[in-house]
Write a protein that holds these residues in place. Structure first.
Motif, short mmCIF file in Angstrom:
data_model
loop_
_atom_site.label_atom_id
_atom_site.label_comp_id
_atom_site.label_asym_id
_atom_site.label_seq_id
_atom_site.Cartn_x
_atom_site.Cartn_y
_atom_site.Cartn_z
N SER A 78 0.83 -1.23 0.00
CA SER A 78 0.00 0.00 0.00
C SER A 78 0.85 1.25 0.00
CB SER A 78 -0.97 -0.01 1.20
OG SER A 78 -1.81 -1.14 1.16
N ILE A 79 1.93 1.22 -0.78
CA ILE A 79 2.81 2.38 -0.93
C ILE A 79 2.74 2.83 -2.38
CG2 ILE A 79 5.19 3.19 -0.82
CD1 ILE A 79 5.69 1.07 1.33
N PRO A 80 2.46 4.10 -2.64
CA PRO A 80 2.42 4.58 -4.02
C PRO A 80 3.78 4.43 -4.70
CG PRO A 80 1.46 6.20 -2.52
CD PRO A 80 2.15 5.18 -1.67
N MET A 81 3.77 3.88 -5.89
CA MET A 81 5.03 3.73 -6.63
C MET A 81 5.45 5.07 -7.21
SD MET A 81 5.99 1.13 -9.79
CE MET A 81 5.31 2.17 -11.11
N PRO A 82 6.72 5.45 -7.05
CA PRO A 82 7.20 6.67 -7.69
C PRO A 82 7.36 6.46 -9.19
CG PRO A 82 9.03 5.53 -6.68
CD PRO A 82 7.79 4.74 -6.32
N GLY A 83 7.77 7.48 -9.89
CA GLY A 83 8.19 7.27 -11.27
C GLY A 83 9.42 6.37 -11.28
N ILE A 84 9.64 5.68 -12.38
CA ILE A 84 10.74 4.72 -12.46
C ILE A 84 11.54 4.93 -13.73
CG2 ILE A 84 11.36 2.28 -12.71
CD1 ILE A 84 10.40 2.86 -9.91
N ARG A 85 12.86 5.00 -13.56
CA ARG A 85 13.78 4.93 -14.70
C ARG A 85 14.44 3.56 -14.67
NH1 ARG A 85 17.16 8.97 -13.69
NH2 ARG A 85 15.94 10.45 -14.93
N LEU A 86 14.29 2.83 -15.75
CA LEU A 86 14.82 1.47 -15.83
C LEU A 86 15.81 1.37 -17.00
CD1 LEU A 86 14.81 -1.65 -15.33
CD2 LEU A 86 12.79 -1.75 -16.82
N VAL A 87 17.01 0.90 -16.71
CA VAL A 87 17.99 0.59 -17.74
C VAL A 87 18.32 -0.88 -17.60
CG1 VAL A 87 20.25 1.09 -18.72
CG2 VAL A 87 18.92 2.94 -17.65
N ALA A 88 17.93 -1.67 -18.63
CA ALA A 88 18.09 -3.12 -18.57
C ALA A 88 19.14 -3.59 -19.57
CB ALA A 88 16.75 -3.80 -18.87
N HIS A 89 20.03 -4.42 -19.10
CA HIS A 89 21.03 -5.10 -19.95
C HIS A 89 20.70 -6.59 -19.88
CE1 HIS A 89 23.60 -1.50 -20.44
NE2 HIS A 89 23.14 -1.20 -19.25
N ASN A 90 20.02 -7.08 -20.90
CA ASN A 90 19.48 -8.44 -20.89
C ASN A 90 20.37 -9.42 -21.64
OD1 ASN A 90 17.23 -7.41 -19.56
ND2 ASN A 90 16.02 -7.22 -21.43
N ALA A 91 20.58 -10.58 -21.04
CA ALA A 91 21.34 -11.65 -21.68
C ALA A 91 20.54 -12.95 -21.79
CB ALA A 91 22.64 -11.92 -20.91
N ILE A 92 19.46 -13.07 -21.01
CA ILE A 92 18.68 -14.31 -21.00
C ILE A 92 17.78 -14.34 -22.24
CG2 ILE A 92 17.00 -15.70 -19.73
CD1 ILE A 92 17.92 -14.21 -17.18
N PRO A 93 17.89 -15.38 -23.06
CA PRO A 93 17.04 -15.46 -24.27
C PRO A 93 15.56 -15.46 -23.91
CG PRO A 93 18.82 -17.08 -24.37
CD PRO A 93 18.84 -16.52 -22.98
#
Length: 311
Positions: A78-93
């Motif tokens: 029950s906590i409001p989510m803030p804005g989110i900046r996401l930088v993802a480096h994906n290796a899993i197919p």
């Protein structure tokens, strides 16, 4: 939650292989191939960069699975989510039976754990519960969270998991085709009931597989026999099925990795995985990538970057 703005965490989550032959919806193994993400709380909105696997393909708005998972955790408390900046480096197919969706879910709940440090204490049981609520079953998310070999089960009070350390002689290789496979399609091919003899067969092999993986790798070929799911799904991935049969006929403990179409071979020594890769290369007209992977023993991790002062 302006007090969270500026908080930034780094998350690392391993690939997984579920089922391992007979352990349908129960056994999972963490593998040393990782998605890594930097998640920062911002004033508002969602900003997403994706590098590596999925770049230009996965959504870059709030429908992204990591963002949905972060929100699920915030909503749970029950906590409001803030804005989110996401930088993802994906290796899993993606779509290959290596737990990419489970990894994204675990990444989200781990990111929430890091962002909410000092606000809410999210322990390992909470992480498993939150991730299972989104994934639907715990066999992929458990090894992604805890590492190693995991036995997962569900109780009236929620999912549970036990982590075991894999024998150092176990040498996994994942053989990854270009084709993808829908988990939903694979699961739809499962019958509602199976013969009693097949159920007993898989119970014996699942028990044997635990012993093989933690103590006696020489038993892996027999221990990975299955009658509950792989044959039923064979029509959806005929080449995978043919290659699994070929590898097993050559004494290699090959199984469908997760929902497929990748193949997991659990070698009892490093030479076996090289042999498996060579056999598939010789027998298939299509390209298969051989990923020689160690077992990941640590599971998902999260650490905080320096916390900036809120504006």
């Amino acid at each position: 939650m302006t007090s969270l703005v500026g908080r930034s965490v780094h998350v690392r989550v391993p690939a997984t292989s579920a089922n391992l032959g007979p352990g349908f919806d129960t056994l999972g193994l963490a593998l040393a191939l990782y998605d890594e993400l930097d998640v920062t709380a911002i004033e508002s909105g969602v900003e997403i960069e994706v590098h590596g696997v999925g770049a230009g393909e996965v959504p870059t708005d709030d429908s992204h699975l990591v963002i949905r998972s972060i929100k699920h955790a915030f909503d749970h408390y029950s906590i409001p989510m803030p804005g989110i900046r996401l930088v993802a480096h994906n290796a899993i197919p993606h779509g290959r039976g290596m737990g990419s969706s489970g990894a994204a879910i675990v990444a989200g709940v781990m990111a929430a754990k890091g962002l909410l440090e000092g606000v809410v204490d999210i322990d390992s049981d909470d992480l498993l519960t939150l991730a299972t609520e989104l994934e639907g079953h715990p066999d992929n998310v458990a090894p992604a969270i805890f590492g190693g070999l995991t036995i997962a089960w569900v109780t009236p009070d929620g999912p549970r998991a036990k982590k075991l350390i894999v024998h150092r002689g176990v040498s996994p290789v994942v053989l990854v085709p270009a084709a993808t496979m829908s988990t939903a399609l694979a699961r739809s091919l499962q019958p509602e009931s199976v013969p009693h003899a097949d159920a007993v067969f898989n119970l014996s092999r699942s028990a044997l597989l635990i012993a093989a993986l933690i103590q006696s790798p020489e038993l892996l070929l027999e221990a990975t026999e299955d009658r509950l799911h792989q044959d039923y799904r064979a029509s959806a991935m005929p080449e995978t099925n043919e290659l699994v049969r070929l590898l097993r006929s050559q004494g290699l403990a090959a199984v469908v990795s997760g929902a497929g179409p990748s193949i997991l071979v659990l070698g009892s020594d490093p030479s076996q995985r090289a042999r498996a890769a060579e056999l598939v290369s010789e027998q298939s007209a299509n390209p298969w990538e051989a990923l020689m992977l160690a077992v990941d023993f640590k599971g998902a991790t999260v650490f905080s970057h320096e916390v900036a002062e809120p504006a």
